[in-house]
Design a protein around this motif. Structure first.
Motif, PDB file in Angstrom:
ATOM      1  N   TYR A  21       0.831  -1.201   0.000  1.00 51.78           N
ATOM      2  CA  TYR A  21       0.000   0.000   0.000  1.00 51.78           C
ATOM      3  C   TYR A  21       0.869   1.257   0.000  1.00 51.78           C
ATOM      4  O   TYR A  21       0.626   2.206  -0.762  1.00 51.78           O
ATOM      5  CB  TYR A  21      -0.931  -0.006   1.223  1.00 51.78           C
ATOM      6  CG  TYR A  21      -1.330   1.372   1.699  1.00 51.78           C
ATOM      7  CD1 TYR A  21      -2.148   2.187   0.929  1.00 51.78           C
ATOM      8  CD2 TYR A  21      -0.853   1.852   2.926  1.00 51.78           C
ATOM      9  CE1 TYR A  21      -2.506   3.462   1.374  1.00 51.78           C
ATOM     10  CE2 TYR A  21      -1.199   3.121   3.363  1.00 51.78           C
ATOM     11  CZ  TYR A  21      -2.020   3.926   2.583  1.00 51.78           C
ATOM     12  OH  TYR A  21      -2.358   5.176   3.021  1.00 51.78           O
ATOM     13  N   ARG A  22       1.949   1.254   0.828  1.00 52.02           N
ATOM     14  CA  ARG A  22       2.825   2.414   0.900  1.00 52.02           C
ATOM     15  C   ARG A  22       3.601   2.615  -0.399  1.00 52.02           C
ATOM     16  O   ARG A  22       4.072   3.713  -0.674  1.00 52.02           O
ATOM     17  CB  ARG A  22       3.796   2.284   2.076  1.00 52.02           C
ATOM     18  CG  ARG A  22       3.138   2.386   3.443  1.00 52.02           C
ATOM     19  CD  ARG A  22       2.397   3.699   3.628  1.00 52.02           C
ATOM     20  NE  ARG A  22       3.282   4.844   3.543  1.00 52.02           N
ATOM     21  CZ  ARG A  22       3.789   5.491   4.587  1.00 52.02           C
ATOM     22  NH1 ARG A  22       3.460   5.099   5.822  1.00 52.02           N
ATOM     23  NH2 ARG A  22       4.583   6.525   4.421  1.00 52.02           N
ATOM     24  N   MET A  23       3.712   1.552  -1.200  1.00 52.56           N
ATOM     25  CA  MET A  23       4.351   1.682  -2.512  1.00 52.56           C
ATOM     26  C   MET A  23       3.353   2.143  -3.578  1.00 52.56           C
ATOM     27  O   MET A  23       3.699   2.269  -4.747  1.00 52.56           O
ATOM     28  CB  MET A  23       4.990   0.359  -2.935  1.00 52.56           C
ATOM     29  CG  MET A  23       6.195  -0.051  -2.111  1.00 52.56           C
ATOM     30  SD  MET A  23       7.506   1.206  -2.052  1.00 52.56           S
ATOM     31  CE  MET A  23       8.003   1.275  -3.773  1.00 52.56           C
ATOM     32  N   GLY A  24       2.102   2.376  -3.164  1.00 55.61           N
ATOM     33  CA  GLY A  24       1.115   2.944  -4.068  1.00 55.61           C
ATOM     34  C   GLY A  24       0.325   1.944  -4.884  1.00 55.61           C
ATOM     35  O   GLY A  24      -0.368   2.319  -5.827  1.00 55.61           O
ATOM     36  N   ASP A  25       0.412   0.657  -4.519  1.00 61.46           N
ATOM     37  CA  ASP A  25      -0.287  -0.393  -5.282  1.00 61.46           C
ATOM     38  C   ASP A  25      -1.520  -0.836  -4.502  1.00 61.46           C
ATOM     39  O   ASP A  25      -1.517  -1.870  -3.827  1.00 61.46           O
ATOM     40  CB  ASP A  25       0.666  -1.567  -5.520  1.00 61.46           C
ATOM     41  CG  ASP A  25       0.117  -2.577  -6.514  1.00 61.46           C
ATOM     42  OD1 ASP A  25      -1.075  -2.496  -6.837  1.00 61.46           O
ATOM     43  OD2 ASP A  25       0.893  -3.458  -6.947  1.00 61.46           O
ATOM     44  N   LEU A  26      -2.601  -0.056  -4.612  1.00 63.27           N
ATOM     45  CA  LEU A  26      -3.815  -0.348  -3.835  1.00 63.27           C
ATOM     46  C   LEU A  26      -4.484  -1.667  -4.218  1.00 63.27           C
ATOM     47  O   LEU A  26      -4.889  -2.427  -3.325  1.00 63.27           O
ATOM     48  CB  LEU A  26      -4.814   0.804  -3.974  1.00 63.27           C
ATOM     49  CG  LEU A  26      -4.624   1.977  -3.004  1.00 63.27           C
ATOM     50  CD1 LEU A  26      -5.557   3.119  -3.374  1.00 63.27           C
ATOM     51  CD2 LEU A  26      -4.873   1.521  -1.570  1.00 63.27           C
TER      52      LEU A  26
END
Length: 498
Positions: A201-206
């Protein structure tokens, strides 16, 4: 200053290897003592089990025999007391004493974190995926070494605790991959999915974060944080879809996470990509034209008497700026003596804070170093004289001989030497990002270049870096010459090209 760099070699952390071997032997002695003690107690219990079965079946008849009465008294008065002493005796004293003696030399939590970061540094520099490390697939290795699920989980957790979600994803994914393949571990799959889903999630992959969180909840439906995270992730994704004008959620990428799935965040070093590519041997600007300008020769130090009968072998490594390598500068015996003198004094290498002038440790310089004086041993004096002879520069105003050790993952990121010895199985080159050179370490050789023009101005092209050591351990001796004291040996010029 002008830099004279000598490469030497030693295996990594050999003292700790032998310390661990000694502790294993001590542990085996403890186990043997415990087994001997337990065997004695078992024999005693078996003997008394037979005896008490008989005595309790007919107590009066048993005690009618005077010998039985005597032996019962004797056992309870003497032998049971001896057994009590045996049980109370702790054979672990020797082992505890031994481990306590060595504990002062054990790595601490900071060392363990540093070792984990070193693996991640190697992973980035040499484009190695987590599976390569986990299965021991490294170039130049002589022994197999594997990372378990728990090892991979700890690596990921180290990165997570440093807010390094990029590496946390890579290592948690590797832990999950090994778990899915059937490897047993102390770590639960729910724990791995908990860290992995949030890091993704923190890497932007929801979409993938949602998929992983749902998998976590299928294993542990009562996981409160996962339930809250799932609702939050789904709300964020719905908001994103509405803003983009999409009606349906795109399915999560089914490809497994690996090196390259996510882009590594940029950091403070502008030439990071150039520096790391040179460390991998990529982008080296050694053209055929440049190569034709490089030669080898015998160097007698301007007819120096000590070099007339045995001149030094000199090879050009680069043409402009001129970098040369001297061969057979140190013998194996001299290398061992230098390491012997330096080893007790090795301490974390420092850099000078440009604002305060105070020496501090820095994450971009990972090595240990010591400084040796000529008066300490004839070998140091002899090496200093040899350096002076071959460079034709005076060592009277030079700095002490520095000995630096770069263990696995050890590095020194791009830096200047102004104003402020070994073969390696893999990695450890000295690279120059400005002009694309990579100088590989070779045991017993020395590399020399000028950091200053004759005008006294710094040659900014000589910004260089020590690449992370992938396999092995690099030892380097450095000798910095200051321009002061060289007035008649390297006269000043008025321009940078003089």
């Amino acid at each position: 200053p002008f830099l004279f760099k000598i490469y030497i070699y030693q295996e990594l952390m050999t003292d700790l290897i032998f310390t661990e071997r000694e502790l294993v032997q001590s542990l085996k002695e403890y186990i043997q003592a415990q087994e001997s003690k337990l065997e004695t107690v078992k024999n005693w219990a078996n003997k008394l089990d037979v005896l008490t079965r008989t005595s309790t079946s007919d107590p009066e008849g048993f005690l009618a025999h005077p010998v039985n009465a005597y032996k019962l008294v004797k056992r309870l008065n003497t032998e049971w007391s001896e057994l009590e002493s045996l049980v109370l005796h702790d054979p672990s004293d020797g082992f505890i004493s031994n481990i306590s003696m060595h504990r002062q030399y054990f790595p601490d939590a900071e060392d363990e974190m540093g070792a984990a970061k070193a693996l991640m540094r190697l992973q980035d520099t040499y484009h190695l995926d987590s599976e390569s490390f986990s299965k021991g697939k490294l170039p130049g290795v002589r022994y197999n070494a594997f990372l378990t699920v728990d090892d991979c989980f700890d690596m990921g957790k180290t990165a997570y605790n440093e807010n390094d979600y990029y590496h946390s994803v890579l290592w948690m994914q590797q832990a999950l991959r090994q778990m899915d393949a059937g490897e047993e571990s102390k770590t639960s799959k729910a724990e791995v999915l908990d860290y992995l889903s949030y890091s993704v999630y923190r890497m932007g992959d929801l979409p993938r974060a949602i998929e992983l969180t749902r998998r976590l909840l299928s294993i542990d439906p009562s996981h409160q944080r996962a339930g809250g995270n799932l609702r939050y992730f789904e709300q964020l994704l719905s908001k994103e879809l509405r803003e983009k004008g999409h009606d349906e959620q795109e399915p999560a990428d089914e490809k497994p996470i690996q090196l390259g799935t996510y882009e590594r965040p940029k950091d403070y070093l502008p030439e990071r990509e150039i520096y790391e590519s040179l460390c991998r041997g990529e982008g080296v600007k050694m053209t055929s034209r440049r190569l034709s300008r490089l030669f080898c020769r015998y160097q007698d130090g301007n007819r120096n008497p000590r070099l007339l009968l045995k001149p030094m072998k000199e090879e050009d490594e680069w043409d402009n700026p001129h970098i040369v390598r001297y061969l057979e500068v140190l013998s194996d015996e001299e290398i061992e003596k230098i390491k012997e003198l330096a080893k007790p004094r090795l301490a974390r290498a420092t850099v000078r804070d440009p604002k305060t002038g105070v020496l501090i440790t820095a994450h971009y310089r990972v090595s240990k170093s010591a400084w040796l004086e000529a008066e300490e041993d004839p070998v140091i004096a002899r090496v200093n004289q040899r350096i002076e002879d071959v460079t034709a520069l005076s060592v009277d105003t030079a700095e002490l001989l520095q000995v630096a050790n770069y263990g696995v993952g050890g590095q020194y990121e791009p830096h200047y030497d102004f104003s402020r010895m070994s073969d390696v199985e893999a990695g450890g080159a000295t690279v120059f990002p400005d002009f694309g050179a990579a100088i590989k370490p070779r045991k017993g050789t020395a590399v020399f270049w000028y950091n200053l023009f004759r005008s006294g101005e710094g040659d900014y092209r000589t910004r260089h870096a020590a690449c992370p050591v992938l396999v092995g351990s690099k030892w380097v001796s450095n000798k910095w010459f200051h321009e002061r004291g060289q007035e008649f040996r390297r006269p000043c010029g008025l321009t940078e090209v003089d």
